[in-house]
Design an enzyme around this catalytic site. Structure first.
Site, PDB file in Angstrom:
ATOM      1  N   HIS A  60      64.686 -21.833 -31.002  1.00  0.00           N
ATOM      2  CA  HIS A  60      66.374 -22.562 -31.713  1.00  0.00           C
ATOM      3  C   HIS A  60      67.458 -22.795 -30.856  1.00  0.00           C
ATOM      4  CE1 HIS A  60      67.053 -24.445 -36.564  1.00  0.00           C
ATOM      5  NE2 HIS A  60      67.928 -24.448 -34.987  1.00  0.00           N
ATOM      6  N   HIS A  62      70.328 -25.292 -28.757  1.00  0.00           N
ATOM      7  CA  HIS A  62      70.653 -27.308 -29.078  1.00  0.00           C
ATOM      8  C   HIS A  62      71.174 -27.220 -27.913  1.00  0.00           C
ATOM      9  CE1 HIS A  62      69.921 -27.315 -33.680  1.00  0.00           C
ATOM     10  NE2 HIS A  62      70.603 -26.577 -33.004  1.00  0.00           N
ATOM     11  N   ARG A  64      72.599 -30.345 -26.309  1.00  0.00           N
ATOM     12  CA  ARG A  64      72.769 -31.162 -25.867  1.00  0.00           C
ATOM     13  C   ARG A  64      72.535 -32.523 -25.153  1.00  0.00           C
ATOM     14  NH1 ARG A  64      73.783 -29.394 -31.176  1.00  0.00           N
ATOM     15  NH2 ARG A  64      75.430 -27.628 -31.288  1.00  0.00           N
ATOM     16  N   ASN A  94      68.354 -32.431 -32.341  1.00  0.00           N
ATOM     17  CA  ASN A  94      69.406 -33.612 -32.659  1.00  0.00           C
ATOM     18  C   ASN A  94      70.314 -33.431 -31.130  1.00  0.00           C
ATOM     19  OD1 ASN A  94      69.945 -30.877 -32.094  1.00  0.00           O
ATOM     20  ND2 ASN A  94      71.734 -31.149 -34.220  1.00  0.00           N
ATOM     21  N   ASP A 151      65.500 -30.491 -37.511  1.00  0.00           N
ATOM     22  CA  ASP A 151      66.023 -29.472 -37.607  1.00  0.00           C
ATOM     23  C   ASP A 151      67.459 -29.822 -37.659  1.00  0.00           C
ATOM     24  OD1 ASP A 151      67.297 -26.722 -37.229  1.00  0.00           O
ATOM     25  OD2 ASP A 151      68.429 -27.277 -35.979  1.00  0.00           O
ATOM     26  N   HIS A 178      64.006 -26.342 -41.781  1.00  0.00           N
ATOM     27  CA  HIS A 178      65.708 -26.342 -41.115  1.00  0.00           C
ATOM     28  C   HIS A 178      66.195 -26.399 -43.265  1.00  0.00           C
ATOM     29  CE1 HIS A 178      70.467 -26.623 -40.376  1.00  0.00           C
ATOM     30  NE2 HIS A 178      70.121 -27.507 -42.003  1.00  0.00           N
ATOM     31  N   ASN A 277      75.600 -23.516 -39.702  1.00  0.00           N
ATOM     32  CA  ASN A 277      74.211 -23.933 -41.343  1.00  0.00           C
ATOM     33  C   ASN A 277      72.774 -23.130 -40.615  1.00  0.00           C
ATOM     34  OD1 ASN A 277      76.074 -25.829 -42.786  1.00  0.00           O
ATOM     35  ND2 ASN A 277      75.871 -27.666 -41.749  1.00  0.00           N
ATOM     36  N   ASP A 304      69.240 -20.090 -33.015  1.00  0.00           N
ATOM     37  CA  ASP A 304      70.119 -21.561 -33.243  1.00  0.00           C
ATOM     38  C   ASP A 304      71.615 -21.384 -32.818  1.00  0.00           C
ATOM     39  OD1 ASP A 304      70.938 -23.950 -34.082  1.00  0.00           O
ATOM     40  OD2 ASP A 304      71.023 -22.534 -36.256  1.00  0.00           O
ATOM     41  N   GLY A 323      78.345 -24.286 -36.505  1.00  0.00           N
ATOM     42  CA  GLY A 323      77.205 -23.688 -35.341  1.00  0.00           C
ATOM     43  C   GLY A 323      77.935 -22.838 -34.220  1.00  0.00           C
TER      44      GLY A 323
END
Ligand code: DOR
Length: 426
Positions: A60, A62, A64, A94, A151, A178, A277, A304, A323
């Site tokens: 998990h 991110h 970017r 995402n 997610d 999610h 979240n 995350d 986040g």
């Protein structure tokens, strides 16, 4: 024994799913060539007093890129991952554009090829992650995508989620959810409870997560699809997953370090560094997440890792994005907070997630013949978290200034040391 171009990781205690033993590890041509006492090679990495484990695998992250490179890039995120002991991360979809097509997946995987850890792509379940139309999962699966998730958001529509599960079972891939019901969360910025009431910040009830966990367990039963629950945060979610696993369903779950460490009371500072979240919950929820990790209901610790620039993270609580950073602190938080045996901690951080994304052939083992994806951990050293000193382009750690125990000394990726004595090599 000494072979040309060989590397020995010397003097450590090897820990993997097979057990624990004091042994040196020889690496030749990217593979583990020998594990045993008294070995030598052309180059030596000192592992005295350390645990030599398989490289960690994050389900998990991110990263970017594409779209928000000011907060993180695949290279900067992967460097942080390597420093945190990871040899593989699963990039969340995402991005901008979302990873909802073969073209974007290919782009992420291509950029990841030169990164200091293996970068795997997840694929979005729905086009643009907007929950309306299924994404072309087959074309992404053909590129090797094994996990699909929207997610950042959960799939709200029950019928669409059922179709996604049917499609996923046909493809032999796993859906990761999610779990948040948008209608119940709408306008909430933290956990709904005692602290949201006191602080006057609109909340999101635990039930917003639990309803979706309940629905997806029901749909997994209906469709036979494998479902992985992301960042579980409530006691009742953990209990539902425990029951689902006991009933034989193909269900797995992850928890984040922040959800087993912090509670909603942190939000009393009104500092959005604690906004995330799903939100930080109650002490009872934290205890249940820890119990879930201890008894294996929650098989995986996932970060995350969610970088955000200071400009956005310093906005007022209700405007700041949710986040927190995670890749450089996850291992130490697990070692410091959970009180579990090292083998269990490494299972949750390495071989169990490796199995879930189908990379168990190249990650998650310290056995002869396997890929040399390894991390060497000094389990006793203490250090103080400092966001500004991290490899991430962002600094939004909620653990700033906290003293943790356990640090990565070296990380080896396909035989190449990418972290030596805590320093990134590329
Ligand atoms: O806090 C979060 N941040 N939760 C998510 O699901 C998304 C993530 C992000 O992308 O920033």
């Amino acid at each position: 024994m000494s072979e040309a171009g060989s590397l020995v990781i010397k003097g450590g205690r090897v820990v993997d799913a097979a057990g624990e033993r004091d042994a040196d590890v020889i690496v030749v041509d990217g593979l583990i060539a020998a594990v045993g006492p008294g070995l030598s090679a052309d180059r030596t990495l000192d592992a005295g007093g350390c645990i030599v484990g398989p490289g960690l695998v994050d389900l998990h992250s991110h990263l970017r890129e594409p779209g928000k490179e000011e907060a993180e890039t695949i290279a900067s995120g992967a460097r942080g991952a390597a420093l945190g002991g990871y040899t593989a991360v699963l990039a969340m979809p995402n991005t901008t554009p979302a990873m909802d097509s073969a073209a974007v997946v290919r782009q992420v995987v291509e950029i990841g090829r030169t990164a200091p850890c293996d970068v795997y792509a997840s694929g979005a379940i729905t086009v643009g992650r907007n929950g309306e139309q299924l994404a072309p999962m087959a074309e992404m699966a053909a590129l090797g995508v094994r996990i699909f998730t929207d997610d950042g958001a959960g799939v709200q529509d029950n019928g669409l989620m059922r179709r996604a599960m049917e499609y996923a079972s046909g493809l032999g891939v796993t859906l990761a959810q999610h779990c948040e019901d948008d209608a119940l969360c709408g306008g909430g910025h933290m956990h709904e409870g005692e602290w949201s009431a006191r602080l006057g910040i609109p909340g999101q009830p635990a039930e917003a997560e639990e309803l979706m966990v309940m629905r997806d367990i029901a749909l997994a039963r209906l469709t036979g699809c494998r479902i992985h629950f992301q960042h579980l945060s409530t006691a009742r979610s953990v209990e539902m997953v425990r029951t689902a696993i006991a009933s034989g369903l193909a269900v797995s779950a992850e928890a984040t370090p922040h959800h087993f460490t912090l509670t909603h009371a942190e939000c009393q500072s009104y500092d959005p560094i604690f906004k995330v979240n799903p939100p930080l919950r109650t002490a009872q929820d934290v205890a249940a997440v820890k119990a879930g990790l201890a008894d294996g209901t929650i098989a995986v610790i996932a970060t995350d890792h969610a970088p955000h620039t200071p400009e956005t993270k310093e906005l007022p609580f209700d405007q700041a994005p949710p986040g927190m950073l995670g890749l450089e602190t996850a291992l130490a938080l697990a070692l410091t907070e959970l009180g579990l045996p090292i083998q269990q901690v490494l299972g949750a951080l390495s071989w169990r997630p490796a199995e879930i994304i189908g990379v168990g052939g190249t990650h998650g083992s310290v056995a002869v013949g396997r890929a040399a994806n390894l991390c060497v951990i000094d389990p006793e050293v203490t250090w103080t978290v400092d966001g500004a000193a991290m490899a991430s382009r962002s600094a939004n750690t909620p653990f700033q200034g906290r003293e943790l125990r356990g640090k990565v000394r070296h990380t080896v990726l396909h035989g190449e040391p990418v972290v030596i004595d805590g320093q990134a090599q590329r």
